[in-house]
Every structure is written in structure tokens, then in C-alpha cells.
Design an enzyme around this catalytic site. Structure first.
Site, mmCIF file in Angstrom:
data_model
loop_
_atom_site.group_PDB
_atom_site.id
_atom_site.type_symbol
_atom_site.label_atom_id
_atom_site.label_comp_id
_atom_site.label_asym_id
_atom_site.label_seq_id
_atom_site.Cartn_x
_atom_site.Cartn_y
_atom_site.Cartn_z
ATOM 1 C CG ASN A 176 66.182 28.983 19.329
ATOM 2 O OD1 ASN A 176 65.185 28.864 18.646
ATOM 3 N ND2 ASN A 176 66.331 29.979 20.184
ATOM 4 N N GLY A 234 73.009 33.814 21.979
ATOM 5 C CA GLY A 234 72.175 34.554 22.915
ATOM 6 C C GLY A 234 70.912 33.847 23.359
ATOM 7 C CG ASP A 235 66.775 32.221 22.997
ATOM 8 O OD1 ASP A 235 66.762 31.760 24.163
ATOM 9 O OD2 ASP A 235 65.749 32.321 22.300
ATOM 10 C CG LEU A 236 72.986 27.349 21.631
ATOM 11 C CD1 LEU A 236 72.560 27.504 20.177
ATOM 12 C CD2 LEU A 236 74.488 27.331 21.726
#
Length: 180
Positions: free
Chosen positions: A131, A125-127
Site C-alpha cells: 500500500n 489503517g493498513d500501511l
């Protein structure tokens, strides 16, 4: 590293980190809501620094391998707490109606994509570059997921606009990144 969940999104992130069991993501050493204890990234390399320093293509390859590792089939059911993408984007139609312009364009595009997912899987979801960290001998591993469920292509979207606008917007970057 100790992370204390301060909201539902971070609790979902902890659940999917535990489910990934250290495959493509940092290992969870202990988890007792709201606390999550993770192995520490001790490598010295940074995907953002690589991208800004002329190795953007290699940083994108690493991010794509990270996504593939996270999307790999796993035994057992994923956490029930994962949020479907249509729920994640529930505010977009209202913003589109109020603001028009790019928000309306985004909603028109998203509405079609959300209505016809092709390859659904648990998502980070937030790659993006900050991260996926260097864990030394264990390689590049993901941290800080949002805990979503949907079309796997969604995890590739954040890669395209990171680590900053200058790098992502450089001449030819989008074409190269899409090819990778």
C-alpha cells in the site's frame, strides 16, 4: 487510477485521501462518491520485492517515512468519517470470549492500549509493503487507506508482519524492524 467505493470503509479511505491532498499519499484528481480518481503510480520499484530481495531494512525505512508524512500536521480538520480504533476493534472482545487463547491475549493487550492512547492522529489503517507504491519523481506514496483515528503507533503494526511470513519471520527481522 479509478477506484469505485464498494462500502463504507472505501468511502472513508477516499475522504482521507482527499484530506491528505497528495502529501504522503497519491494525489486525488477528482472525487465524486463513490468514484475516486487518483494519480497513477508509474515507478517500477516494489517494497515487497525489495524486502524479499535483501533490502528489508531499506523497505522499512521507506514505510516509516511514509507513515511520518501521513501523520504530519495538516491545516483543517480531518474527515469526520474516520473511525476510532476502539470502534474498529469492537468485535475483538466477543472473539476473545468465544475463542480464548491468542484472541484473549490480543484483547487483553488491545484493551489497555485502546484505553490510554498517547498520540492520536488520523491513520492510514493498513500501511504495508503493498500500500506504499513507487510514484517515480514524487517518491513513495500511500494508497488504499482504511480511514481510522487513533494512536499513531497503530500504523506501524502492519509493517512488522509484511510483506510475507518468511520475510517478516526471518531471524533478526523483528529486532531490526523495531529499531528502524
Amino acid at each position: 487510477m479509478l477506484k469505485i467505493a464498494h462500502g463504507e470503509e472505501e468511502r472513508r479511505g477516499a475522504a482521507i485521501m482527499a484530506w491528505w491532498a497528495g502529501e504522503g499519499a497519491a494525489r486525488v484528481l477528482a472525487w465524486a462518491d463513490p468514484a475516486l480518481l487518483l494519480e497513477r503510480a508509474e515507478g517500477t520499484r516494489s517494497l515487497g520485492a525489495m524486502a524479499r530481495g535483501g533490502a528489508d531494512d531499506e523497505s522499512m525505512r521507506i514505510l516509516c517515512r511514509a507513515a511520518a508524512a501521513l501523520h504530519a500536521p495538516r491545516p483543517g480538520r480531518p474527515p469526520a468519517s474516520l473511525v476510532p480504533l476502539d470502534v474498529w476493534f469492537r468485535a475483538l472482545p466477543e472473539s476473545a470470549a468465544k475463542r480464548g487463547g491468542i484472541f484473549q491475549n490480543a484483547w487483553t493487550m488491545a484493551e489497555g492500549l485502546l484505553a490510554s492512547p498517547r498520540d492520536e492522529t488520523p491513520l492510514h489503517g493498513d500501511l504495508h509493503h503493498d500500500n506504499v507504491l513507487d510514484f517515480g519523481p514524487r517518491g513513495w506514496l500511500a494508497i488504499d487507506p482504511k480511514g481510522l483515528m487513533g494512536e499513531r503507533g497503530f500504523d506501524y503494526a502492519n509493517m512488522v508482519c509484511n510483506p510475507d511470513i518468511a520475510t517478516a519471520g526471518a531471524k533478526g527481522a523483528l529486532t531490526r524492524r523495531a529499531r528502524i
